[in-house]
Design an enzyme around this catalytic site. Structure first.
Site, PDB file in Angstrom:
ATOM      1  N   ASN A  32       0.828  -1.220   0.000  1.00 14.30           N
ATOM      2  CA  ASN A  32       0.000   0.000   0.000  1.00 14.30           C
ATOM      3  C   ASN A  32       0.857   1.262   0.000  1.00 14.30           C
ATOM      4  OD1 ASN A  32       0.967   0.147   2.589  1.00 14.30           O
ATOM      5  ND2 ASN A  32      -1.035   0.253   3.594  1.00 14.30           N
ATOM      6  N   SER A  34       2.519   2.644   2.229  1.00 11.36           N
ATOM      7  CA  SER A  34       2.405   3.507   3.408  1.00 11.36           C
ATOM      8  C   SER A  34       3.783   3.861   3.950  1.00 11.36           C
ATOM      9  CB  SER A  34       1.569   2.821   4.492  1.00 11.36           C
ATOM     10  OG  SER A  34       2.150   1.576   4.844  1.00 11.36           O
ATOM     11  N   ASN A  35       4.781   3.020   3.666  1.00 10.45           N
ATOM     12  CA  ASN A  35       6.134   3.342   4.123  1.00 10.45           C
ATOM     13  C   ASN A  35       7.162   3.021   3.044  1.00 10.45           C
ATOM     14  OD1 ASN A  35       7.845   4.357   6.173  1.00 10.45           O
ATOM     15  ND2 ASN A  35       8.518   2.282   6.669  1.00 10.45           N
ATOM     16  N   LYS A  84       6.416  -0.785  11.838  1.00 10.29           N
ATOM     17  CA  LYS A  84       7.563  -1.395  12.537  1.00 10.29           C
ATOM     18  C   LYS A  84       8.269  -0.492  13.542  1.00 10.29           C
ATOM     19  CE  LYS A  84      10.937   0.021   9.110  1.00 10.29           C
ATOM     20  NZ  LYS A  84      12.176  -0.227   8.430  1.00 10.29           N
ATOM     21  N   SER A 124      10.797 -11.120  14.328  1.00  5.98           N
ATOM     22  CA  SER A 124      11.852 -10.226  14.812  1.00  5.98           C
ATOM     23  C   SER A 124      12.435 -10.744  16.112  1.00  5.98           C
ATOM     24  CB  SER A 124      11.224  -8.849  15.061  1.00  5.98           C
ATOM     25  OG  SER A 124      12.090  -8.037  15.803  1.00  5.98           O
ATOM     26  N   TYR A 148       4.500  -3.123  19.276  1.00  7.01           N
ATOM     27  CA  TYR A 148       5.023  -3.671  18.022  1.00  7.01           C
ATOM     28  C   TYR A 148       5.478  -5.114  18.221  1.00  7.01           C
ATOM     29  CZ  TYR A 148       8.579  -4.844  14.567  1.00  7.01           C
ATOM     30  OH  TYR A 148       9.329  -5.504  13.621  1.00  7.01           O
ATOM     31  N   LYS A 152       4.223  -9.059  16.620  1.00  5.78           N
ATOM     32  CA  LYS A 152       5.046 -10.131  16.030  1.00  5.78           C
ATOM     33  C   LYS A 152       4.794 -11.448  16.755  1.00  5.78           C
ATOM     34  CE  LYS A 152       6.871  -7.806  12.777  1.00  5.78           C
ATOM     35  NZ  LYS A 152       6.414  -8.078  11.415  1.00  5.78           N
ATOM     36  N   ASN A 178      19.322  -7.346  13.569  1.00  2.00           N
ATOM     37  CA  ASN A 178      19.309  -5.918  13.170  1.00  2.00           C
ATOM     38  C   ASN A 178      19.737  -5.741  11.718  1.00  2.00           C
ATOM     39  OD1 ASN A 178      19.382  -5.952  16.188  1.00  2.00           O
ATOM     40  ND2 ASN A 178      19.356  -3.754  15.900  1.00  2.00           N
ATOM     41  N   ASP A 294      15.540  -0.035  25.983  1.00  2.00           N
ATOM     42  CA  ASP A 294      16.675  -0.719  25.334  1.00  2.00           C
ATOM     43  C   ASP A 294      17.254  -1.789  26.250  1.00  2.00           C
ATOM     44  OD1 ASP A 294      16.749   0.473  22.888  1.00  2.00           O
ATOM     45  OD2 ASP A 294      18.436   1.796  23.310  1.00  2.00           O
TER      46      ASP A 294
END
Ligand code: NAD
Ligand code: UFG
Length: 362
Positions: A32, A34-35, A84, A124, A148, A152, A178, A294
């Site tokens: 789509n 979108s990003n 994401k 992920s 997010y 997943k 990553n 983190d």
């Protein structure tokens, strides 16, 4: 095989399309935008020499999806299409649940309607949360720390339920660590909207002089140099793993869940230094407070992917930095800028290449 690549116009999807086409598979992108940008399609054609079919479709539109899947005879689907950004997901969790979870349910229903039984899913390392031990193995405890990550984990679980209920349905859950870098041609790469959250695009931005300095989030972690440690993996290595996973599903008729990383942890400071060496640019930085949420260190045990798929990451941190910088240098405004190398001279010091990377300085 004829493959539907949902989210194939995005960062990892576009690199995977190259790998699929180079392997002789037939690809249709469903996105789509979108990003992502439709401009990626011309770039894919330049790299592969093949026009890439694409349909604008939103996974939240189930009927449009069913129509798309019934119109083609796909052998499998690769599903990259998701929102994401971790921070963004904390601000608008419902959009993430709707896009990532409801969108996937729609896709699974459309696959059922069209009798398609093979799915490769972009999961992920975020499903491990703050792991108890490194390197992380696939059997490690699963836990999530943000919406997010929850999408997943939930999608992995609901696909698992579907596999149990329908033994002919097979899935490859690929847990990326990553992803960084770009195609060695410099024609496709990561094009984050606005100011990047992730480390490598931010380093590129500083090296290009678009931000004054990198903020390193935390210098007091229990790691060798005090900065966070991650398992960076070159996006072209990641792309190849999708081709291998797809062929595994077709050949073995079994599902699998594997980590995709190099198995090597690299600190923020190590990555900064490697980038400076690869680019010849300085990356000024300051060490600031830790970023909320983190973790100190995460890297993969990728041995299961090696055993099952015969896959292993080939490219090192230098290649990741060199290719990330080439993409940044050739496309300072990402896909919204001018197209590199289409009739205009490429930037000095950078020649688009379809082959392997070579040492590069400017
Ligand atoms: P990306 O945003 O570049 O690509 C995602 C693509 O999906 C975009 O082209 C976007 O337009 C499309 N999309 C999103 N929602 C859609 C919808 N409802 N309908 C149709 N298309 C839609 O992201 P990426 O970095 O290429 O990531 C691909 C996948 O890998 C995502 O599922 C992401 O969660 C996962 N992943 C990414 C990373 C990372 O660091 N990049 C790490 C782990 C997992
Ligand atoms: N970092 C900085 N400064 C920055 C950006 C990041 O110091 O400007 C540090 C972070 O603190 C961390 C490391 O760089 O130590 C990597 O950070 P990223 O934001 O690039 O990546 P994360 O490991 O935090 O998260 C990424 C994706 C997640 C995904 C996870 C595992 O953003 O979606 O990898 O795959 F879940």
């Amino acid at each position: 095989m004829r493959i539907l690549v949902c989210g194939g116009a995005g960062y990892i999807g576009s690199h995977t399309c190259v790998a699929l086409l180079e392997r002789g598979h037939d690809v249709v992108i469903g996105d789509n935008f979108s990003n992502s940008s439709p401009k990626v399609l011309a770039r894919l054609q330049r790299i592969t020499g093949v026009p890439v079919a694409c349909e604008r479709v939103d996974l939240r539109n189930r009927l449009a999806l069913i129509r798309l899947l019934l119109r083609h005879r796909f052998d499998a689907v690769i599903h990259f299409a998701a929102l994401k950004a971790v921070g963004d997901s904390c601000k608008r969790p419902l959009e993430y649940f709707q896009n990532n979870i409801s969108g996937t349910i729609n896709l699974l229903q459309a696959m059922q309607a069209a009798n398609i039984h093979r799915l490769v899913f972009s999961s992920s390392a975020t499903v491990y949360g703050d792991p108890e031990a490194v390197p992380v193995q696939e059997g490690a405890r699963l836990q999530v720390t943000n919406p997010y990550g929850r999408t997943k984990l939930v999608v992995e679980q609901l696909i698992g339920d579907l596999c149990h209920s329908q033994p002919s349905f097979h899935v490859a859950n690929l847990r990326y660590f990553n992803p960084v870098g770009a195609h060695p041609s410099g024609l496709i790469g990561e094009d984050p909207a606005g100011i990047p959250n992730n480390l490598m695009p931010y380093i590129c931005r500083v090296a290009a002089g678009r931000s004054r300095r990198l903020s390193i989030f935390g210098g007091d972690y229990p790691t060798p140099d005090g900065t966070g440690v991650r398992d960076y993996i070159h996006v072209t290595d990641l792309a190849q793993a999708h081709v291998d996973a797809l062929e595994y599903l077709a050949d073995n008729g079994r599902s699998l869940t594997v980590n995709l990383g190099t198995g090597r942890g690299v600190s923020v400071l190590e990555l900064v230094r490697a980038f400076e060496d690869a680019s010849g640019r300085k990356v000024p930085y300051e060490i600031v407070e830790r970023r909320a949420g983190d973790v100190a260190q995460v890297w993969a045990d990728p041995s299961l992917a090696r055993r099952l798929l015969g896959w292993r990451a080939q490219l090192d941190v230098d290649a990741m930095c060199r290719d990330a910088w080439r993409w940044q240098f050739m496309n300072p405004d990402g896909y919204s800028g001018r197209v590199a190398g289409t009739g205009r001279r490429p930037a000095r010091g950078f020649a688009p290449t379809n082959g392997a990377t070579s040492p590069l300085r400017i």
